[in-house]
Design an enzyme around this catalytic site. Structure first.
Site, short mmCIF file in Angstrom:
data_model
loop_
_atom_site.label_atom_id
_atom_site.label_comp_id
_atom_site.label_asym_id
_atom_site.label_seq_id
_atom_site.Cartn_x
_atom_site.Cartn_y
_atom_site.Cartn_z
N ARG A 156 30.73 19.72 -5.46
CA ARG A 156 31.07 19.71 -4.04
C ARG A 156 29.96 20.17 -3.10
O ARG A 156 30.12 20.18 -1.89
CB ARG A 156 32.33 20.58 -3.81
CG ARG A 156 33.53 20.06 -4.58
CD ARG A 156 34.72 21.01 -4.48
NE ARG A 156 35.17 21.23 -3.11
CZ ARG A 156 35.99 20.40 -2.45
NH1 ARG A 156 36.44 19.32 -3.05
NH2 ARG A 156 36.36 20.68 -1.22
N ASP A 169 0.85 -1.19 0.00
CA ASP A 169 0.00 0.00 0.00
C ASP A 169 0.89 1.24 0.00
O ASP A 169 1.57 1.52 0.98
CB ASP A 169 -0.90 -0.03 1.24
CG ASP A 169 -1.76 1.21 1.34
OD1 ASP A 169 -1.72 2.04 0.40
OD2 ASP A 169 -2.46 1.35 2.36
N GLU A 195 38.04 12.55 8.69
CA GLU A 195 37.87 13.85 8.03
C GLU A 195 38.35 14.96 8.97
O GLU A 195 38.82 14.70 10.08
CB GLU A 195 36.40 14.05 7.62
CG GLU A 195 36.17 13.93 6.11
CD GLU A 195 36.96 14.94 5.28
OE1 GLU A 195 37.41 15.97 5.83
OE2 GLU A 195 37.16 14.68 4.08
N GLU A 199 35.21 9.60 6.47
CA GLU A 199 34.83 9.50 5.05
C GLU A 199 35.24 8.15 4.51
O GLU A 199 36.32 7.66 4.81
CB GLU A 199 35.50 10.61 4.24
CG GLU A 199 35.27 10.48 2.73
CD GLU A 199 35.85 11.62 1.90
OE1 GLU A 199 35.81 12.78 2.37
OE2 GLU A 199 36.36 11.35 0.81
N GLU A 227 30.47 11.68 3.71
CA GLU A 227 31.09 11.94 5.02
C GLU A 227 30.02 11.78 6.10
O GLU A 227 28.83 11.96 5.84
CB GLU A 227 31.65 13.36 5.06
CG GLU A 227 32.75 13.58 4.03
CD GLU A 227 33.19 15.04 3.89
OE1 GLU A 227 34.32 15.26 3.45
OE2 GLU A 227 32.39 15.96 4.18
N GLU A 272 33.98 17.27 -10.30
CA GLU A 272 33.52 17.00 -8.94
C GLU A 272 32.57 18.10 -8.50
O GLU A 272 32.94 19.27 -8.47
CB GLU A 272 34.73 16.96 -7.99
CG GLU A 272 34.35 16.76 -6.53
CD GLU A 272 35.53 16.95 -5.57
OE1 GLU A 272 36.26 17.97 -5.68
OE2 GLU A 272 35.71 16.09 -4.70
N HIS A 326 30.58 14.70 -1.90
CA HIS A 326 31.04 15.12 -3.23
C HIS A 326 30.63 14.08 -4.26
O HIS A 326 30.71 12.88 -4.02
CB HIS A 326 32.56 15.27 -3.25
CG HIS A 326 33.07 16.32 -2.31
ND1 HIS A 326 34.39 16.45 -1.97
CD2 HIS A 326 32.41 17.30 -1.65
CE1 HIS A 326 34.53 17.45 -1.14
NE2 HIS A 326 33.34 17.98 -0.92
N GLU A 376 31.64 10.63 -2.36
CA GLU A 376 32.50 10.71 -1.17
C GLU A 376 31.67 11.08 0.04
O GLU A 376 31.74 12.20 0.55
CB GLU A 376 33.59 11.77 -1.38
CG GLU A 376 34.45 11.57 -2.61
CD GLU A 376 35.42 12.74 -2.79
OE1 GLU A 376 36.19 13.03 -1.87
OE2 GLU A 376 35.38 13.37 -3.86
N ARG A 382 39.63 24.60 -4.36
CA ARG A 382 38.45 23.85 -3.92
C ARG A 382 37.33 24.72 -3.39
O ARG A 382 36.38 24.20 -2.82
CB ARG A 382 38.87 22.86 -2.83
CG ARG A 382 39.74 21.75 -3.34
CD ARG A 382 40.47 21.05 -2.20
NE ARG A 382 41.50 20.16 -2.74
CZ ARG A 382 41.36 18.85 -2.90
NH1 ARG A 382 40.27 18.26 -2.50
NH2 ARG A 382 42.33 18.13 -3.42
N1 GLN Z 1 33.48 18.34 4.87
C1 GLN Z 1 33.63 19.22 3.74
C2 GLN Z 1 32.25 19.58 3.18
O1 GLN Z 1 31.43 19.96 3.89
C3 GLN Z 1 34.52 18.63 2.67
C4 GLN Z 1 35.92 18.41 3.16
C5 GLN Z 1 36.78 17.69 2.16
O2 GLN Z 1 36.44 16.62 1.72
N2 GLN Z 1 37.88 18.24 1.82
O3 GLN Z 1 31.99 19.51 1.99
MG MG Z 2 35.97 14.72 2.35
MG MG Z 3 37.33 13.02 -0.26
MG MG Z 4 36.26 15.36 -2.91
#
Ligand code: GLN
Ligand code: MG
Ligand code: MG
Ligand code: MG
Length: 441
Positions: free
Chosen positions: A332, A52, A188, A195, A133, A330, A244, A131, A313
């Site tokens: 992020r 259901d 991390e 991670e 975390e 990637e 990521h 990736e 980054r």
């Molecule tokens: N923790 C970080 C975020 O919030 C990422 C950190 C990393 O992987 N370099 O995206």
């Molecule tokens: Mg990371």
């Molecule tokens: Mg990573």
């Molecule tokens: Mg990464």
């Protein structure tokens, strides 16, 4: 791995499986399951198990609530835990309507639709490496999570400081037993934060794996007396948890994103332009909780601006230096509260729009955006990511293309669920407000 109905029947016997866990997800990415004893195996394999759907978030169909589970036999997996109560194997399912057609409101069915569109455009695979975390908290004597992080470790720390290491090893071993190819796992930046990265897979398997991964992490953490959470920002003042998404488009064995003479191929640049074009609306899907936006603030390695870079980054999209088959982009911003089927469908479809529409790609940023003045950012055409769930929902409302990536039914249920969530939050008076205003006014 491809299995036939006969293979499954044989494995159920040979492995002494007693229960089948038929899994799917609701709109929030929460795993739902219908558990049946193996006496029902024939019915399972004939796609005849019904449930259901009316009480499942995002599934409400007033006129007809019975739905059918179509198990994807390639997702066969025996859970390596809980055997004392009978061995359980799981199968991930697509949801079908009783008229025999796929239910568009099922996030997995919707992802398959977008993958088909990609195939029709001449690409065979959308490869995803995620990736995820997460944080590990200590529990109290009743097994409930406390606010105490389980260690004071930091980036790539090693034991004895890194108390998470044993739990992480346990998790990795279980994942490997379940067929995951784990590439790396590390502490991390934040205390208590971990991670684990597994090898890239095609879009559908990657989404399946992310869901399974979260289940494994929570289960094994619990067995170790800890509590694992994928909440993006459980503790203020330290990094939050992202997920990521590394992606590339393949045709057979050829990585379409790779170009010997350039950082990215022409098609990759078009794909990227589509993601940037729809980035604000995509945020609603990729960061779907109120708490997601407490992570997307400057200073904690999470992106806050829509831009791309191969140098640093800070922006939304990074182009890692890898070459050949590993060439990828990637994203992020994504966090682990997203429903991976929805996120991957919408990201892929945005990229396909970039290819079809050939938008201009903004130049890459070479400097750290966090340190740029507002004027400089404006000059370079760098726009903010939405700062709240409310703002990202508004952006999604304006972006008909991304709504189309979700399909009508999912779009409607997404707005219904998320508008209600925002309204509940908006009406909540927090301790911060009392601390700040009560004595001041
Ligand atoms: N923790 C970080 C975020 O919030 C990422 C950190 C990393 O992987 N370099 O995206
Ligand atoms: Mg990371
Ligand atoms: Mg990573
Ligand atoms: Mg990464």
């Amino acid at each position: 791995q491809h299995y036939t109905a006969e293979d499954i029947t044989k494995m159920v016997k040979d492995e002494n499986v007693e229960f089948l866990c038929l899994m799917f997800t609701d709109i929030n990415g929460i795993i739902k399951n219908v558990e049946v004893p193996v006496s029902q195996l024939d019915k399972v394999l004939a796609n005849k198990i019904t449930f259901d759907g009316s009480s499942i978030d995002g599934f409400t169909r007033i006129e007809e609530s019975d739905m059918l589970l179509h198990p994807d036999l390639s997702t066969w997996l025996i859970f390596p835990w809980g055997e004392e109560h009978g061995r359980v194997a799981r199968l991930i399912c697509d949801i079908y309507k009783t008229d025999g057609t796929p239910f568009e409101g099922d996030p997995r069915v919707n992802l398959k639709r977008v993958i088909k569109k990609m195939n029709d455009m001449g690409y065979t695979h959308f490869n995803i490496g995620s990736e995820p975390e997460f944080f590990l908290f200590n529990t109290d004597e009743n097994g409930n999570p406390t606010l105490k992080l389980n260690d004071d470790g930091s980036y790539f720390d090693f034991s004895p400081v890194d108390l998470g290491v044993n739990v992480r090893k346990d998790i990795v071993l279980v994942l490997e037993k379940m067929g995951f190819e784990v590439e790396a796992s590390h502490h991390e930046v934040a205390p208590g934060q971990q991670e684990i990265d597994f090898k890239y897979q095609d879009a559908l398997s990657a989404a399946d794996s992310i869901e399974t991964f979260k289940l494994v992490v929570k289960t094994i953490a619990k067995e170790n007396g800890l509590y694992a959470t994928f909440m993006p920002k459980p503790v203020q003042g330290i990094n939050g948890s992202g997920m990521h998404i590394n992606m590339s488009l393949f045709n057979g064995d050829d990585n379409i994103f790779d170009d010997e003479n350039d950082r990215l191929s022409h098609t990759a640049k078009q794909f990227l332009s589509g993601i940037l074009k729809h980035a604000r609306a995509l945020t609603a899907v990729n960061n779907p909780t109120v708490n997601s936006y407490k992570r997307l603030v400057p200073g904690f390695e999470a992106p806050t601006y829509i831009a791309w870079s191969s140098k640093n980054r800070s922006p939304l999209i990074r182009v890692p230096a890898a070459k050949g088959k590993s060439k990828r982009i990637e994203m992020r911003s994504v966090d682990p509260t997203t429903n991976p089927y929805l996120a991957i469908a919408c990201i892929l479809d945005a990229g396909l729009d970039g290819i079809a529409s050939d938008y201009d790609l903004m130049p890459e940023v070479k400097d750290n955006i966090y340190e740029m003045s507002e004027d400089k950012r404006r000059e370079e055409g760098i726009v903010d990511l939405p700062s709240t769930l409310h703002n990202s929902l508004k952006a999604l409302r304006k972006d008909e293309y991304v709504q189309q990536s979700l399909g009508k039914g999912l779009t409607n249920s997404f707005f219904a669920a998320k508008n209600a969530e925002w309204a509940r939050y908006q009406q909540t008076v927090s301790q911060w407000e009392r601390d700040t205003y009560m004595s001041q006014y």
